[in-house]
Scaffold this motif. Sequence first.
Motif, mmCIF file in Angstrom:
data_model
loop_
_atom_site.group_PDB
_atom_site.id
_atom_site.type_symbol
_atom_site.label_atom_id
_atom_site.label_comp_id
_atom_site.label_asym_id
_atom_site.label_seq_id
_atom_site.Cartn_x
_atom_site.Cartn_y
_atom_site.Cartn_z
ATOM 1 N N THR A 54 0.809 -1.222 0.000
ATOM 2 C CA THR A 54 0.000 0.000 0.000
ATOM 3 C C THR A 54 0.840 1.269 0.000
ATOM 4 O O THR A 54 0.337 2.325 -0.340
ATOM 5 C CB THR A 54 -0.956 0.034 1.215
ATOM 6 O OG1 THR A 54 -0.194 0.107 2.408
ATOM 7 C CG2 THR A 54 -1.863 -1.181 1.243
ATOM 8 N N VAL A 55 2.113 1.173 0.391
ATOM 9 C CA VAL A 55 2.955 2.371 0.464
ATOM 10 C C VAL A 55 4.000 2.456 -0.640
ATOM 11 O O VAL A 55 4.596 3.507 -0.844
ATOM 12 C CB VAL A 55 3.656 2.480 1.842
ATOM 13 C CG1 VAL A 55 2.642 2.590 2.952
ATOM 14 C CG2 VAL A 55 4.608 1.328 2.075
ATOM 15 N N ILE A 56 4.216 1.384 -1.391
ATOM 16 C CA ILE A 56 5.302 1.373 -2.374
ATOM 17 C C ILE A 56 5.102 2.415 -3.478
ATOM 18 O O ILE A 56 6.068 2.989 -3.971
ATOM 19 C CB ILE A 56 5.551 -0.045 -2.948
ATOM 20 C CG1 ILE A 56 6.888 -0.106 -3.698
ATOM 21 C CG2 ILE A 56 4.411 -0.489 -3.826
ATOM 22 C CD1 ILE A 56 8.092 0.132 -2.840
ATOM 23 N N GLY A 57 3.874 2.706 -3.845
ATOM 24 C CA GLY A 57 3.621 3.739 -4.852
ATOM 25 C C GLY A 57 4.094 5.109 -4.392
ATOM 26 O O GLY A 57 4.698 5.866 -5.154
ATOM 27 N N ASP A 58 3.849 5.434 -3.125
ATOM 28 C CA ASP A 58 4.313 6.707 -2.568
ATOM 29 C C ASP A 58 5.834 6.730 -2.437
ATOM 30 O O ASP A 58 6.466 7.768 -2.633
ATOM 31 C CB ASP A 58 3.669 6.962 -1.209
ATOM 32 C CG ASP A 58 2.179 7.222 -1.321
ATOM 33 O OD1 ASP A 58 1.744 7.777 -2.350
ATOM 34 O OD2 ASP A 58 1.455 6.876 -0.371
ATOM 35 N N VAL A 59 6.422 5.591 -2.117
ATOM 36 C CA VAL A 59 7.884 5.503 -2.030
ATOM 37 C C VAL A 59 8.489 5.708 -3.417
ATOM 38 O O VAL A 59 9.490 6.411 -3.576
ATOM 39 C CB VAL A 59 8.329 4.160 -1.413
ATOM 40 C CG1 VAL A 59 9.831 3.993 -1.484
ATOM 41 C CG2 VAL A 59 7.846 4.055 0.022
ATOM 42 N N ASP A 60 7.875 5.117 -4.457
ATOM 43 C CA ASP A 60 8.338 5.343 -5.831
ATOM 44 C C ASP A 60 8.301 6.828 -6.178
ATOM 45 O O ASP A 60 9.237 7.368 -6.773
ATOM 46 C CB ASP A 60 7.470 4.578 -6.836
ATOM 47 C CG ASP A 60 7.788 3.095 -6.899
ATOM 48 O OD1 ASP A 60 8.766 2.654 -6.262
ATOM 49 O OD2 ASP A 60 7.036 2.376 -7.589
ATOM 50 N N ALA A 61 7.215 7.498 -5.821
ATOM 51 C CA ALA A 61 7.077 8.934 -6.116
ATOM 52 C C ALA A 61 8.164 9.728 -5.397
ATOM 53 O O ALA A 61 8.754 10.653 -5.981
ATOM 54 C CB ALA A 61 5.689 9.417 -5.706
ATOM 55 N N LEU A 62 8.447 9.380 -4.171
ATOM 56 C CA LEU A 62 9.509 10.051 -3.427
ATOM 57 C C LEU A 62 10.871 9.813 -4.079
ATOM 58 O O LEU A 62 11.666 10.732 -4.246
ATOM 59 C CB LEU A 62 9.516 9.560 -1.980
ATOM 60 C CG LEU A 62 10.571 10.167 -1.065
ATOM 61 C CD1 LEU A 62 10.315 11.650 -0.878
ATOM 62 C CD2 LEU A 62 10.577 9.456 0.275
ATOM 63 N N ALA A 63 11.136 8.570 -4.477
ATOM 64 C CA ALA A 63 12.422 8.230 -5.106
ATOM 65 C C ALA A 63 12.596 8.960 -6.438
ATOM 66 O O ALA A 63 13.711 9.338 -6.794
ATOM 67 C CB ALA A 63 12.523 6.722 -5.310
#
Length: 93
Positions: A61-70
């Motif tokens: 559920t959080v990997i999409g937001d982590v991708d955006a941050l990266a």
Amino acid sequence: MPKRPEDTEAFQGTYLGRGEKVTVPLPADGRTPPFATYTWDLGPQLVSVTAVCSDRERFGTVIGDVDALARGIRVVDDLTIGEAPTVLRIDPA
């Protein structure tokens, strides 16, 4: 950590360009938390960021937001401290 080329996927950063992403949502050892590592080879610099999630069930559920941050990570050599208060500078040492 996966070491085979087929374990990585291409990842495009906004500022750093094309890099690689390794995602391990369910590590073999149940005590190891899920993580994602992003790596860019910039020639004289190797930029690597690892995000670790403490909850195996929430990782997806959080990997999409982590991708955006990266994607927003950048290397800026000419930024004067205090010039942009929204930029976090990390000493390379």
